[in-house]
Design a protein around this motif. Sequence first.
Motif, mmCIF file in Angstrom:
data_model
loop_
_atom_site.group_PDB
_atom_site.id
_atom_site.type_symbol
_atom_site.label_atom_id
_atom_site.label_comp_id
_atom_site.label_asym_id
_atom_site.label_seq_id
_atom_site.Cartn_x
_atom_site.Cartn_y
_atom_site.Cartn_z
ATOM 1 N N TYR A 132 0.833 -1.201 0.000
ATOM 2 C CA TYR A 132 0.000 0.000 0.000
ATOM 3 C C TYR A 132 0.870 1.254 0.000
ATOM 4 N N ALA A 133 0.293 2.319 -0.556
ATOM 5 C CA ALA A 133 1.023 3.583 -0.676
ATOM 6 C C ALA A 133 0.030 4.717 -0.857
ATOM 7 N N ILE A 134 0.493 5.931 -0.592
ATOM 8 C CA ILE A 134 -0.280 7.144 -0.886
ATOM 9 C C ILE A 134 0.381 7.800 -2.086
ATOM 10 N N MET A 135 -0.389 8.000 -3.147
ATOM 11 C CA MET A 135 0.141 8.557 -4.383
ATOM 12 C C MET A 135 0.240 10.080 -4.276
ATOM 13 N N SER A 136 0.944 10.697 -5.218
ATOM 14 C CA SER A 136 1.130 12.146 -5.203
ATOM 15 C C SER A 136 -0.180 12.904 -5.399
ATOM 16 N N ASN A 137 -1.194 12.222 -5.977
ATOM 17 C CA ASN A 137 -2.505 12.856 -6.168
ATOM 18 C C ASN A 137 -3.416 12.664 -4.958
ATOM 19 N N ASN A 138 -2.839 12.225 -3.856
ATOM 20 C CA ASN A 138 -3.551 11.960 -2.601
ATOM 21 C C ASN A 138 -4.609 10.872 -2.738
ATOM 22 N N MET A 139 -4.311 9.926 -3.575
ATOM 23 C CA MET A 139 -5.146 8.727 -3.672
ATOM 24 C C MET A 139 -4.372 7.550 -3.099
ATOM 25 N N GLY A 140 -5.104 6.655 -2.467
ATOM 26 C CA GLY A 140 -4.466 5.478 -1.908
ATOM 27 C C GLY A 140 -4.371 4.362 -2.935
ATOM 28 N N TYR A 141 -3.382 3.499 -2.750
ATOM 29 C CA TYR A 141 -3.220 2.336 -3.627
ATOM 30 C C TYR A 141 -2.932 1.121 -2.763
ATOM 31 N N MET A 142 -3.652 0.027 -3.033
ATOM 32 C CA MET A 142 -3.426 -1.243 -2.360
ATOM 33 C C MET A 142 -3.291 -2.340 -3.407
ATOM 34 N N TYR A 143 -2.292 -3.204 -3.244
ATOM 35 C CA TYR A 143 -2.202 -4.382 -4.103
ATOM 36 C C TYR A 143 -2.248 -5.626 -3.225
ATOM 37 N N TYR A 144 -3.257 -6.466 -3.477
ATOM 38 C CA TYR A 144 -3.404 -7.727 -2.747
ATOM 39 C C TYR A 144 -3.299 -8.844 -3.776
ATOM 40 N N GLY A 145 -2.227 -9.605 -3.715
ATOM 41 C CA GLY A 145 -1.939 -10.563 -4.772
ATOM 42 C C GLY A 145 -2.293 -11.992 -4.492
ATOM 43 N N ASP A 146 -2.841 -12.287 -3.286
ATOM 44 C CA ASP A 146 -3.096 -13.691 -2.952
ATOM 45 C C ASP A 146 -4.066 -13.778 -1.778
ATOM 46 N N PHE A 147 -5.302 -14.201 -2.040
ATOM 47 C CA PHE A 147 -6.284 -14.339 -0.962
ATOM 48 C C PHE A 147 -5.980 -15.528 -0.060
ATOM 49 N N ALA A 148 -4.928 -16.274 -0.382
ATOM 50 C CA ALA A 148 -4.481 -17.327 0.529
ATOM 51 C C ALA A 148 -3.591 -16.767 1.630
ATOM 52 N N THR A 149 -3.140 -15.526 1.465
ATOM 53 C CA THR A 149 -2.345 -14.861 2.503
ATOM 54 C C THR A 149 -3.295 -14.255 3.520
ATOM 55 N N ASN A 150 -3.244 -14.737 4.722
ATOM 56 C CA ASN A 150 -4.199 -14.305 5.740
ATOM 57 C C ASN A 150 -4.047 -12.823 6.070
ATOM 58 N N ILE A 151 -5.169 -12.163 6.239
ATOM 59 C CA ILE A 151 -5.182 -10.738 6.568
ATOM 60 C C ILE A 151 -5.397 -10.573 8.066
ATOM 61 N N GLY A 152 -4.480 -9.925 8.729
ATOM 62 C CA GLY A 152 -4.628 -9.654 10.160
ATOM 63 C C GLY A 152 -5.470 -8.413 10.389
ATOM 64 N N GLU A 153 -6.369 -8.470 11.346
ATOM 65 C CA GLU A 153 -7.228 -7.319 11.631
ATOM 66 C C GLU A 153 -6.399 -6.120 12.075
ATOM 67 N N GLY A 154 -5.377 -6.369 12.880
ATOM 68 C CA GLY A 154 -4.516 -5.268 13.314
ATOM 69 C C GLY A 154 -3.766 -4.650 12.151
ATOM 70 N N ASN A 155 -3.323 -5.506 11.218
ATOM 71 C CA ASN A 155 -2.641 -4.988 10.033
ATOM 72 C C ASN A 155 -3.573 -4.110 9.199
ATOM 73 N N LEU A 156 -4.823 -4.559 9.058
ATOM 74 C CA LEU A 156 -5.798 -3.758 8.308
ATOM 75 C C LEU A 156 -6.049 -2.418 8.986
ATOM 76 N N ASP A 157 -6.144 -2.432 10.310
ATOM 77 C CA ASP A 157 -6.321 -1.173 11.035
ATOM 78 C C ASP A 157 -5.170 -0.217 10.739
ATOM 79 N N TYR A 158 -3.962 -0.752 10.760
ATOM 80 C CA TYR A 158 -2.793 0.099 10.558
ATOM 81 C C TYR A 158 -2.764 0.686 9.153
ATOM 82 N N LEU A 159 -2.927 -0.165 8.134
ATOM 83 C CA LEU A 159 -2.800 0.358 6.762
ATOM 84 C C LEU A 159 -3.962 1.266 6.403
ATOM 85 N N LEU A 160 -5.171 0.964 6.901
ATOM 86 C CA LEU A 160 -6.304 1.839 6.607
ATOM 87 C C LEU A 160 -6.206 3.158 7.354
ATOM 88 N N ALA A 161 -5.562 3.142 8.527
ATOM 89 C CA ALA A 161 -5.293 4.396 9.234
ATOM 90 C C ALA A 161 -4.328 5.250 8.419
#
Length: 341
Positions: A132-161
């Motif tokens: 994930y990154a914040i672009m120069s146009n103030n838009m966010g970008y997320m790349y999720y390449g594998d739904f077999a990679t478990n998503i941690g709730e704490g990790n989601l809180d951090y990146l969405l913050a």
Amino acid sequence: MKRLYIILSAALIALSSCHKQEEWDNDPMGNFDALWTIIDEHYCFFEYKDIDWKAVGETYRAKVRPDMTSKELFVVCSDMVNELRDGHTNLISSWDVSHYRFWEDYPQNYDKRIVEQYYLNYNFKTASGIDYAIMSNNMGYMYYGDFATNIGEGNLDYLLAELAGTDGLVIDVRDNGGGFLTNAEKLIARFIDTKIYAGAISHKTGPGHNDFSEPYDYYFSPSDAGRIRYLKPIVILTNRSSYSATNNFVSIMKYRPNVKIVGDSTGGGSGMPFTSELPNGWTIRFSACSITDPEGNITEWGVEPSEGCKIDNTPEDIYNHRDAILELGFATLEKMIATTH
């Protein structure tokens, strides 16, 4: 978060318990007939794909010989199961796994190096397999390449913050071949603020091609109170290698009022897999439970982009280190943001 898993598990238990157990000889014809019959009684998309499975069986049965080797038989059986045109279908032996590689017939439409080098400038973070990154146009970008990679709730809180101050978000799921539907549910929960209808599941109730249960509706709920959600405009980037759980994720998100899908159609794969074993120990895996999207559509052939949002990356784009799909994604997001102001 366990709701969908419980529903699907119950459906598969019902599926495995509603048919009589048959026995076949452990020889070429016995293994072939076991494979054909197991698929005949359990596969869920014969009518949807207009497949004459009896005719398919007759064609390939004529190729089976009593003296053929296991490897020769594997080739015949693999060719037969590929007639299902289903990426969830695999015949598994000790030396090989069959695959229906239909993605090769479409533009790839994603080059990870181009995105990371020429758009992100290698300036991104990673949490739970999500770049994930914040672009120069103030838009966010997320790349999720594998739904077999478990998503941690704490990790989601951090990146969405981190992305909370952006004006909109691009979620890139190109080349995501799928994984666990529970991860799709966990991610969708961060982009909704009320319980939503996600679709319906039907499982086989008998050996006939049309022996299905009544559709069982299922729903997704928002993340727990206190968790961070993102409810601003969202664009999702897709290609033909967006498959299985990714296809499910896109099929649900497409109908959110603040979401648009940009790129090529997803690869499909809307059936829940079922596995069984042949007399010789080979395993067959194929789609046995049909899942529909929120509008009742079967998305086995894929989810189309939003209107006016279908685009391919051309060879010229790639040569010039350009991602036309990503650029249309940001342009679409700008228009969506403008209409909310």
